[in-house]
Design a protein around this motif. Structure first.
Motif, PDB file in Angstrom:
ATOM      1  N   UNK A  13      44.717 -11.202  -8.097  1.00  0.00           N
ATOM      2  CA  UNK A  13      43.805 -10.120  -7.701  1.00  0.00           C
ATOM      3  C   UNK A  13      44.317  -8.775  -8.207  1.00  0.00           C
ATOM      4  N   UNK A  14      45.637  -8.572  -8.145  1.00  0.00           N
ATOM      5  CA  UNK A  14      46.218  -7.322  -8.654  1.00  0.00           C
ATOM      6  C   UNK A  14      46.005  -7.182 -10.164  1.00  0.00           C
ATOM      7  N   UNK A  15      46.133  -8.290 -10.898  1.00  0.00           N
ATOM      8  CA  UNK A  15      45.898  -8.247 -12.342  1.00  0.00           C
ATOM      9  C   UNK A  15      44.448  -7.886 -12.645  1.00  0.00           C
ATOM     10  N   UNK A  16      43.518  -8.496 -11.907  1.00  0.00           N
ATOM     11  CA  UNK A  16      42.097  -8.201 -12.111  1.00  0.00           C
ATOM     12  C   UNK A  16      41.814  -6.745 -11.753  1.00  0.00           C
ATOM     13  N   UNK A  17      42.458  -6.257 -10.691  1.00  0.00           N
ATOM     14  CA  UNK A  17      42.269  -4.860 -10.280  1.00  0.00           C
ATOM     15  C   UNK A  17      42.735  -3.905 -11.365  1.00  0.00           C
ATOM     16  N   UNK A  71      30.149   2.845   8.889  1.00  0.00           N
ATOM     17  CA  UNK A  71      31.265   2.425   9.747  1.00  0.00           C
ATOM     18  C   UNK A  71      31.043   1.015  10.266  1.00  0.00           C
ATOM     19  N   UNK A  72      29.819   0.735  10.742  1.00  0.00           N
ATOM     20  CA  UNK A  72      29.507  -0.620  11.206  1.00  0.00           C
ATOM     21  C   UNK A  72      29.603  -1.622  10.056  1.00  0.00           C
ATOM     22  N   UNK A  73      29.089  -1.224   8.886  1.00  0.00           N
ATOM     23  CA  UNK A  73      29.100  -2.131   7.729  1.00  0.00           C
ATOM     24  C   UNK A  73      30.523  -2.439   7.291  1.00  0.00           C
ATOM     25  N   UNK A  74      31.342  -1.399   7.142  1.00  0.00           N
ATOM     26  CA  UNK A  74      32.700  -1.602   6.642  1.00  0.00           C
ATOM     27  C   UNK A  74      33.563  -2.342   7.652  1.00  0.00           C
ATOM     28  N   UNK A  75      33.372  -2.051   8.934  1.00  0.00           N
ATOM     29  CA  UNK A  75      34.117  -2.781   9.965  1.00  0.00           C
ATOM     30  C   UNK A  75      33.750  -4.255   9.956  1.00  0.00           C
ATOM     31  N   UNK A  76      32.452  -4.550   9.731  1.00  0.00           N
ATOM     32  CA  UNK A  76      31.991  -5.941   9.721  1.00  0.00           C
ATOM     33  C   UNK A  76      32.600  -6.744   8.584  1.00  0.00           C
ATOM     34  N   UNK A 104      38.455   1.392  12.831  1.00  0.00           N
ATOM     35  CA  UNK A 104      39.061   0.376  11.970  1.00  0.00           C
ATOM     36  C   UNK A 104      38.733   0.584  10.506  1.00  0.00           C
ATOM     37  N   UNK A 105      37.707   1.364  10.212  1.00  0.00           N
ATOM     38  CA  UNK A 105      37.267   1.542   8.824  1.00  0.00           C
ATOM     39  C   UNK A 105      37.954   2.706   8.120  1.00  0.00           C
ATOM     40  N   UNK A 106      38.717   3.527   8.855  1.00  0.00           N
ATOM     41  CA  UNK A 106      39.419   4.645   8.238  1.00  0.00           C
ATOM     42  C   UNK A 106      38.471   5.687   7.665  1.00  0.00           C
ATOM     43  N   UNK A 107      38.771   6.138   6.441  1.00  0.00           N
ATOM     44  CA  UNK A 107      37.966   7.199   5.814  1.00  0.00           C
ATOM     45  C   UNK A 107      36.893   6.643   4.887  1.00  0.00           C
ATOM     46  N   UNK A 108      36.827   5.308   4.727  1.00  0.00           N
ATOM     47  CA  UNK A 108      35.901   4.737   3.761  1.00  0.00           C
ATOM     48  C   UNK A 108      34.439   5.086   4.048  1.00  0.00           C
ATOM     49  N   UNK A 109      33.950   5.061   5.300  1.00  0.00           N
ATOM     50  CA  UNK A 109      32.548   5.450   5.530  1.00  0.00           C
ATOM     51  C   UNK A 109      32.232   6.862   5.064  1.00  0.00           C
ATOM     52  N   UNK A 110      33.173   7.795   5.241  1.00  0.00           N
ATOM     53  CA  UNK A 110      32.941   9.172   4.792  1.00  0.00           C
ATOM     54  C   UNK A 110      32.872   9.220   3.272  1.00  0.00           C
ATOM     55  N   UNK A 134      38.273   0.591  -8.182  1.00  0.00           N
ATOM     56  CA  UNK A 134      38.457  -0.822  -8.520  1.00  0.00           C
ATOM     57  C   UNK A 134      38.879  -1.631  -7.299  1.00  0.00           C
ATOM     58  N   UNK A 135      39.742  -1.060  -6.467  1.00  0.00           N
ATOM     59  CA  UNK A 135      40.196  -1.756  -5.259  1.00  0.00           C
ATOM     60  C   UNK A 135      39.044  -1.977  -4.288  1.00  0.00           C
ATOM     61  N   UNK A 136      38.161  -0.984  -4.161  1.00  0.00           N
ATOM     62  CA  UNK A 136      36.996  -1.122  -3.276  1.00  0.00           C
ATOM     63  C   UNK A 136      36.070  -2.220  -3.793  1.00  0.00           C
ATOM     64  N   UNK A 137      35.845  -2.241  -5.125  1.00  0.00           N
ATOM     65  CA  UNK A 137      34.989  -3.271  -5.715  1.00  0.00           C
ATOM     66  C   UNK A 137      35.569  -4.656  -5.456  1.00  0.00           C
ATOM     67  N   UNK A 138      36.873  -4.818  -5.674  1.00  0.00           N
ATOM     68  CA  UNK A 138      37.517  -6.119  -5.438  1.00  0.00           C
ATOM     69  C   UNK A 138      37.459  -6.501  -3.966  1.00  0.00           C
ATOM     70  N   UNK A 139      37.579  -5.525  -3.084  1.00  0.00           N
ATOM     71  CA  UNK A 139      37.515  -5.808  -1.654  1.00  0.00           C
ATOM     72  C   UNK A 139      36.137  -6.314  -1.266  1.00  0.00           C
TER      73      UNK A 139
END
Length: 438
Positions: free
Chosen positions: A110-114, A316-321, A259-265, A82-87
């Motif tokens: 935003x927290x309520x919607x999450x 990684x490029x997408x998430x950093x952007x 900068x993207x952390x583990x999200x690309x993986x 849910x947090x990724x979708x909201x982001x």
């Protein structure tokens, strides 16, 4: 060793820090106990045990709760989804962009919607979880009653895990949500080490030592990748307010290499199971489908790892952007009277920062891809499958990131009370307090 003992004494001599550490341990114990409480109506002896594939990855994050049919079977994964979708919505939808700019009230909304989205995702995932992971032979009551009660319990378990994470952040030490994921991963480490020691035996003692030696340097490399930054110098103009001079200092904006952390993986790992799933549907009609299915079901095949690495680089490029906004950084600097030496404020500064981000993202993405496929190399070299997962990938990156963040918080408590820090210099490298916040 003497300095380490002294540091531990200093940590527990600070009452607030001591209470926070005890609270964190207590909340984590509750989380681990909950992972062993089986859903009512399930015969635990009929469960199939460890999961494979994407289910195995989720089970690793949840410390076995997924395969145990626990009330925490989905853990905090729906909340993360849910947090990724909201982001992502915050980037592309004007309404959410407006909420993000409204300060505290916008964040609460935003927290309520999450939270609402988390409940919906938990209900949807709960149906698939029950059907895919719990054999019908293990269910001791009627299917309708079991489905209804289990969905309520799984949703309640997820919301309780969210509450635990928030309480760790508020009354404990470290980021609560990340801490829950990390403790689930670490819970698998003793079993993995024991299994590796038993499989190697006395005859493989030398090989076991080499494995631990390599693992040490892999961890050091991941720490370096996690902490590596490119510092952009920022000069603040002098301002006279009430007869006092402010500014005129040079500070730095740290831009992380990763900068993207583990999200690309995580994104790439989720998509890597799609070819095998599609091939499984058409396996009886096509030899090509059989080939694709067998290839992408084998995490040690070169085709799997090549596609996996390329997807990580692209993500990684997408998430950093979408997460690092050079225009916003440049605007904040200009508003606060800051500028990069030799670069005009405004659009030129944004272009300058964007060029730096582009240059450091490429090596960062390649290194991240290398870390992600390291477990495959470890398995090819003869390391056990369970122990090989700690040679890289999402598990190791999450562990390193959470541990470093927790150490920074402990460091800040020590320095606030005028104790010597955990490092010889008195400050951990890349401590955010050392840099300008643009």
């Amino acid at each position: 060793m003497k300095k380490f003992i002294s540091t531990v004494k200093n940590i527990f001599s600070i009452e607030d820090l001591r209470i926070r550490i005890v609270n964190t341990i207590g909340f984590l114990v509750v989380f681990r106990l909950g992972s062993y409480i089986v859903l009512p109506g399930v015969d635990p002896n009929q469960l199939e045990g460890s999961s494979e594939g994407i289910f195995g990855l989720i089970d690793t994050f949840l410390g076995g709760a997924f395969s145990n049919a626990s009330i925490f079977g989905l853990g905090i994964m729906p909340y993360i989804s849910a947090s990724i979708v909201l982001q992502l919505l915050t980037v592309g939808v004007p309404y959410f962009q407006k909420l993000q700019k409204e300060g505290e009230s916008g964040r609460k909304r935003i927290n309520q919607i999450t939270r609402v989205l988390t409940i919906l995702i938990t209900l949807a995932q709960g149906i698939g979880y029950i059907k895919a992971t719990i054999p019908s032979d293990a269910i001791l009551v009627s299917q309708v009653l079991f489905m209804f009660s289990s969905l309520i319990l799984l949703t309640s378990g997820t919301m309780f895990c969210m509450w635990l994470g928030e309480k760790i952040t508020e009354k404990g030490i470290g980021n609560g949500i990340s801490m829950l994921i990390m403790i689930g991963i670490i819970s698998n480490l003793p079993g993995a080490i024991l299994g590796e020691v038993v499989s190697k035996g006395t005859s493989g003692a030398l090989l076991l030592i080499i494995e631990f030696f390599v693992l040490f340097f892999v961890v050091v490399g991941v720490v370096a990748l996690t902490e590596a930054t490119r510092r952009i110098p920022v000069q603040y103009a002098k301002q006279v307010v009430g007869g006092k001079v402010y500014g005129g200092q040079r500070q730095y904006i740290p831009i992380k290499v990763n900068a993207s952390g583990v999200m690309p993986i995580i994104f790439a790992q989720s998509l890597m199971f799609v070819p095998a799933l599609i091939a499984q549907i058409w396996s009886s009609e096509s030899d090509i489908a059989n080939y694709i299915g067998s290839t992408f079901s084998n995490p040690t095949s070169w085709q799997y790892n090549l596609v996996f690495a390329l997807m990580i680089i692209l993500f990684t490029f997408f998430y950093t952007a979408i997460t690092v906004n050079p225009e916003q950084i440049a605007e904040d600097m200009k508003r606060n009277g800051g500028f990069v030496p030799g670069v005009k404020p405004g659009a030129p500064t944004a272009d300058f920062i964007d060029n730096i981000i582009s240059r450091i993202t490429l090596p960062g993405s390649v290194l991240l891809a290398l870390v992600a496929i390291m477990p495959a190399f470890a398995m090819i070299a003869g390391v056990g499958n369970q122990f090989a997962q700690f040679y890289g990938g999402t598990s190791l990156l999450i562990m390193v990131g959470v541990i470093m963040d927790t150490l920074r918080q402990i460091e800040s408590y020590l320095l606030m009370r005028h104790y010597e820090g955990m490092m010889k210099s008195g400050n951990m490298k890349n401590n955010p307090s050392n840099y300008a916040v643009a």
